[in-house]
Design a protein around this motif. Structure first.
Motif, mmCIF file in Angstrom:
data_model
loop_
_atom_site.group_PDB
_atom_site.id
_atom_site.type_symbol
_atom_site.label_atom_id
_atom_site.label_comp_id
_atom_site.label_asym_id
_atom_site.label_seq_id
_atom_site.Cartn_x
_atom_site.Cartn_y
_atom_site.Cartn_z
ATOM 1 N N ALA A 1 0.826 -1.210 0.000
ATOM 2 C CA ALA A 1 0.000 0.000 0.000
ATOM 3 C C ALA A 1 0.859 1.257 0.000
ATOM 4 N N SER A 2 1.925 1.265 0.789
ATOM 5 C CA SER A 2 2.809 2.432 0.845
ATOM 6 C C SER A 2 3.526 2.638 -0.482
ATOM 7 N N SER A 3 3.982 1.551 -1.081
ATOM 8 C CA SER A 3 4.642 1.639 -2.374
ATOM 9 C C SER A 3 3.687 2.186 -3.435
ATOM 10 N N GLY A 4 2.456 1.707 -3.433
ATOM 11 C CA GLY A 4 1.476 2.213 -4.382
ATOM 12 C C GLY A 4 1.189 3.690 -4.198
ATOM 13 N N GLY A 5 1.043 4.123 -2.941
ATOM 14 C CA GLY A 5 0.800 5.534 -2.667
ATOM 15 C C GLY A 5 1.946 6.421 -3.124
ATOM 16 N N VAL A 6 3.187 5.955 -2.892
ATOM 17 C CA VAL A 6 4.361 6.731 -3.308
ATOM 18 C C VAL A 6 4.412 6.861 -4.824
ATOM 19 N N LEU A 7 4.225 5.753 -5.535
ATOM 20 C CA LEU A 7 4.313 5.786 -6.991
ATOM 21 C C LEU A 7 3.190 6.609 -7.613
ATOM 22 N N GLN A 8 2.000 6.539 -7.048
ATOM 23 C CA GLN A 8 0.901 7.347 -7.578
ATOM 24 C C GLN A 8 1.156 8.830 -7.381
ATOM 25 N N SER A 9 1.793 9.195 -6.270
ATOM 26 C CA SER A 9 2.129 10.602 -6.038
ATOM 27 C C SER A 9 3.251 11.061 -6.963
ATOM 28 N N ILE A 10 4.264 10.214 -7.161
ATOM 29 C CA ILE A 10 5.388 10.591 -8.009
ATOM 30 C C ILE A 10 4.953 10.732 -9.465
ATOM 31 N N PHE A 11 4.223 9.736 -9.961
ATOM 32 C CA PHE A 11 3.815 9.749 -11.362
ATOM 33 C C PHE A 11 2.562 10.573 -11.614
ATOM 34 N N ARG A 12 1.918 11.007 -10.511
ATOM 35 C CA ARG A 12 0.669 11.775 -10.624
ATOM 36 C C ARG A 12 -0.331 11.056 -11.527
ATOM 37 N N ASN A 13 -0.440 9.762 -11.275
ATOM 38 C CA ASN A 13 -1.300 8.900 -12.091
ATOM 39 C C ASN A 13 -2.049 7.956 -11.165
ATOM 40 N N PRO A 14 -3.389 7.955 -11.186
ATOM 41 C CA PRO A 14 -4.164 7.150 -10.230
ATOM 42 C C PRO A 14 -4.176 5.661 -10.528
ATOM 43 N N GLY B 1 -1.859 -2.917 -4.067
ATOM 44 C CA GLY B 1 -1.161 -1.635 -4.027
ATOM 45 C C GLY B 1 -1.810 -0.559 -4.865
ATOM 46 N N LEU B 2 -2.755 -0.939 -5.710
ATOM 47 C CA LEU B 2 -3.490 0.039 -6.504
ATOM 48 C C LEU B 2 -4.679 0.602 -5.751
ATOM 49 N N ILE B 3 -5.369 -0.243 -5.008
ATOM 50 C CA ILE B 3 -6.649 0.146 -4.412
ATOM 51 C C ILE B 3 -6.484 0.835 -3.064
ATOM 52 N N VAL B 4 -5.623 0.312 -2.201
ATOM 53 C CA VAL B 4 -5.523 0.831 -0.834
ATOM 54 C C VAL B 4 -5.164 2.314 -0.786
ATOM 55 N N PRO B 5 -4.222 2.825 -1.597
ATOM 56 C CA PRO B 5 -3.954 4.270 -1.554
ATOM 57 C C PRO B 5 -5.168 5.123 -1.876
ATOM 58 N N HIS B 6 -6.043 4.634 -2.763
ATOM 59 C CA HIS B 6 -7.272 5.370 -3.063
ATOM 60 C C HIS B 6 -8.210 5.388 -1.859
ATOM 61 N N ILE B 7 -8.296 4.266 -1.154
ATOM 62 C CA ILE B 7 -9.129 4.207 0.048
ATOM 63 C C ILE B 7 -8.596 5.173 1.101
ATOM 64 N N SER B 8 -7.278 5.215 1.267
ATOM 65 C CA SER B 8 -6.664 6.122 2.248
ATOM 66 C C SER B 8 -6.967 7.574 1.909
ATOM 67 N N ARG B 9 -6.814 7.932 0.636
ATOM 68 C CA ARG B 9 -7.104 9.318 0.235
ATOM 69 C C ARG B 9 -8.582 9.646 0.350
ATOM 70 N N MET B 10 -9.430 8.664 0.103
ATOM 71 C CA MET B 10 -10.860 8.901 0.212
ATOM 72 C C MET B 10 -11.255 9.193 1.663
ATOM 73 N N ILE B 11 -10.577 8.545 2.631
ATOM 74 C CA ILE B 11 -10.911 8.723 4.039
ATOM 75 C C ILE B 11 -10.197 9.930 4.641
ATOM 76 N N PHE B 12 -8.903 10.073 4.353
ATOM 77 C CA PHE B 12 -8.083 11.077 5.028
ATOM 78 C C PHE B 12 -7.675 12.251 4.138
#
Length: 335
Positions: free
Chosen positions: A79-92, A263-274
């Motif tokens: 989940a952490s790796s997915g969140g980092v890569l989505q932020s770096i690449f700015r791609n959901p 690693g694709l889904i959990v970062p979206h759930i985190s952003r949706m909540i927090f």
């Protein structure tokens, strides 16, 4: 969101689920009270001859505890790796496996199963890192490496390693073929203390670096020019974070196999909540990632007398959840 809610969701809920996970199993379920009694006996705080059940103690401390620990570590890492890569690449739609890590690690594991020159975990880790290195070299244009170029190169490298994996499967005998297929579907039933010791080092170091750089992720998500304007070198930060994301993902895949979509889904759930603030979502990815994978693993252990690979459950549960979030526009893709 209030501080109390953050503490409840990110600390109390994971701890409670961690304890409950130790009481659940296909062999024998126990109560929480009995679990704490056996824990006290194990630590030497209590003496009770009626609870000196050697077989159950072995199940608790040598089977369930390392499995629960490894599951939480892997969930937090992916989940952490997915969140980092989505932020770096700015791609959901970027996840830890976009850069070819999963296919490279799967090929390395299969190669070690067929030709036991080195351990499966080490081979999977080495080839996962090599896949990312090849992705970077393919996308490097001599001046810089573009985000789109790395994503496309990752798809190509992933396809190459998948083809090589298929070739190895074709060459395998039936017994080794079954082992390779089970590993590529993700498996936690082989969890042990040795796997925990192997995975905890790189994952703990990687998560520490991500937490340390969490505020810089907010700058990277705004763009390179904005990061340069406040004195942050985006190239170095991206290189460090991509290397860290690769390390913890490869360590996770080497330990338990391929776990799809997580690693694709959990970062979206985190952003949706927090929300999108990485100062909070980085902690949320660690907590929610570990907790969610624990929940899925508990379900896979309790729903049937035999275990289904964890990768199958993450795909079955993750795909409808991803479609629901996408249809509800909860991911704010259009914003």
């Amino acid at each position: 969101m209030g501080r109390l809610k953050i503490i409840v969701l990110l600390v109390i809920v994971p701890v409670l689920l961690f304890v409950l996970s130790l009481t659940i199993g296909s062999t024998q379920n126990i109560s929480v009270i009995e679990l704490f009694q056996r824990m006290a006996i194990q630590l030497g705080f209590l003496q009770d001859p009626t609870l000196q059940d050697g077989s159950l103690n072995t199940i608790l401390w040598q089977v369930r505890l390392p499995r629960v620990l490894l599951t939480f570590l892997v969930g937090a890492a992916l989940a952490s790796s997915g969140g980092v890569l989505q932020s770096i690449f700015r791609n959901p739609i970027v996840d830890p496996f976009t850069l070819g890590i999963s296919s490279g690690s799967a090929f390395g594991a299969a190669l070690a199963m067929l030709f036991p020159i080195m351990s499966v975990n080490l081979s999977a880790f080495i080839f996962g890192v090599c896949a990312v290195g090849l992705t970077y070299l393919v996308s490097y244009s001599g001046v810089r490496t573009s985000i789109v170029g790395m994503v496309l190169a990752g798809m190509v490298i992933s396809g190459v390693f998948t083809a090589l994996l298929t070739l190895l499967q074709y060459m395998s005998d039936p017994y080794k073929l079954q082992a390779i297929i089970q590993w590529t579907m993700g498996n936690l039933h082989t969890a042990s203390w040795s796997k925990v010791y192997t995975a905890i080092g790189p994952i703990a170091i990687g998560l520490f670096v991500i937490v340390l750089y969490r505020w810089k992720l907010n700058l990277l998500s705004l763009g390179d020019q904005e990061a340069l304007a406040v004195g942050v070198n985006p190239k170095i930060i991206k290189l460090v974070l991509i290397a860290v994301a690769t390390m913890i993902t490869a360590a996770s895949v080497a330990a338990v196999g391929v776990i799809s979509l997580f690693g694709l889904i959990v970062p979206h759930i985190s952003r949706m909540i927090f929300g999108p603030n990485n100062n909070i979502s980085v902690w949320a990815n660690i907590s929610i990632g570990g907790t969610f994978l624990l929940l899925i693993d508990d379900f896979s252990r309790a729903v049937m007398p035999f275990e289904i690979p964890i990768g199958v459950f993450t795909m079955i549960i993750g795909a409808p959840l991803f479609i629901y979030l996408m249809r509800r526009n909860a991911m704010n893709w259009n914003s």
